[in-house]
Design a protein around this motif. Sequence first.
Motif, PDB file in Angstrom:
ATOM      1  N   ILE A  36       0.849  -1.136   0.002  1.00 23.04           N
ATOM      2  CA  ILE A  36      -0.182  -0.059  -0.359  1.00 23.04           C
ATOM      3  C   ILE A  36       0.991   0.796  -0.518  1.00 23.04           C
ATOM      4  O   ILE A  36       0.547   1.959  -0.519  1.00 23.04           O
ATOM      5  CB  ILE A  36      -1.058  -0.065   1.322  1.00 23.04           C
ATOM      6  CG1 ILE A  36      -2.150  -0.913   1.178  1.00 23.04           C
ATOM      7  CG2 ILE A  36      -1.605   1.579   1.232  1.00 23.04           C
ATOM      8  CD1 ILE A  36      -2.922  -1.217   2.402  1.00 23.04           C
ATOM      9  N   VAL A  39       1.825   2.845  -3.094  1.00 23.01           N
ATOM     10  CA  VAL A  39       1.613   2.404  -4.974  1.00 23.01           C
ATOM     11  C   VAL A  39       1.085   4.593  -4.602  1.00 23.01           C
ATOM     12  O   VAL A  39       0.731   4.994  -3.875  1.00 23.01           O
ATOM     13  CB  VAL A  39      -0.529   2.406  -4.095  1.00 23.01           C
ATOM     14  CG1 VAL A  39      -1.453   2.740  -5.224  1.00 23.01           C
ATOM     15  CG2 VAL A  39      -0.185   0.973  -4.067  1.00 23.01           C
ATOM     16  N   MET A  44      -4.800   4.690  -8.587  1.00 22.70           N
ATOM     17  CA  MET A  44      -6.112   4.477  -7.950  1.00 22.70           C
ATOM     18  C   MET A  44      -7.248   3.991  -8.711  1.00 22.70           C
ATOM     19  O   MET A  44      -7.602   3.260  -8.708  1.00 22.70           O
ATOM     20  CB  MET A  44      -6.494   6.202  -7.510  1.00 22.70           C
ATOM     21  CG  MET A  44      -5.426   5.846  -6.258  1.00 22.70           C
ATOM     22  SD  MET A  44      -5.383   4.574  -4.634  1.00 22.70           S
ATOM     23  CE  MET A  44      -4.377   5.591  -3.922  1.00 22.70           C
ATOM     24  N   LEU A  59      -7.953  -0.635  -2.035  1.00 23.06           N
ATOM     25  CA  LEU A  59      -7.424  -0.477  -1.544  1.00 23.06           C
ATOM     26  C   LEU A  59      -8.528   0.403   0.168  1.00 23.06           C
ATOM     27  O   LEU A  59      -8.109  -0.082   1.447  1.00 23.06           O
ATOM     28  CB  LEU A  59      -7.208   1.206  -1.282  1.00 23.06           C
ATOM     29  CG  LEU A  59      -4.865   1.108  -2.357  1.00 23.06           C
ATOM     30  CD1 LEU A  59      -4.647   2.133  -2.759  1.00 23.06           C
ATOM     31  CD2 LEU A  59      -4.676   0.045  -1.406  1.00 23.06           C
TER      32      LEU A  59
END
Length: 79
Positions: A36, A39, A44, A59
């Motif tokens: 995470i 990212v 996204m 997420l």
Amino acid sequence: MAVIVDDMTTQQTPQTLPADPRPQFAAAYATAGKVIAGVRADQMGQPTPCDEMDVAQILGHLLAERAREKSALENPQAV
């Protein structure tokens, strides 16, 4: 637990649950945290292996599950 046999096939195998699953959860959360953290905002909207979810949705799902699990650990009678 599913075991990947080849690119197109999986087999279900019996799974033995550990007496205390917390170490496995801790390891999974540590791995997820590293992923995470890597990212970027521009990723996204990108697709994931889950056809119905993009990166942002995955997420969100992970965070919601974490909150649910935390709540269950703090108040097992509520589950």
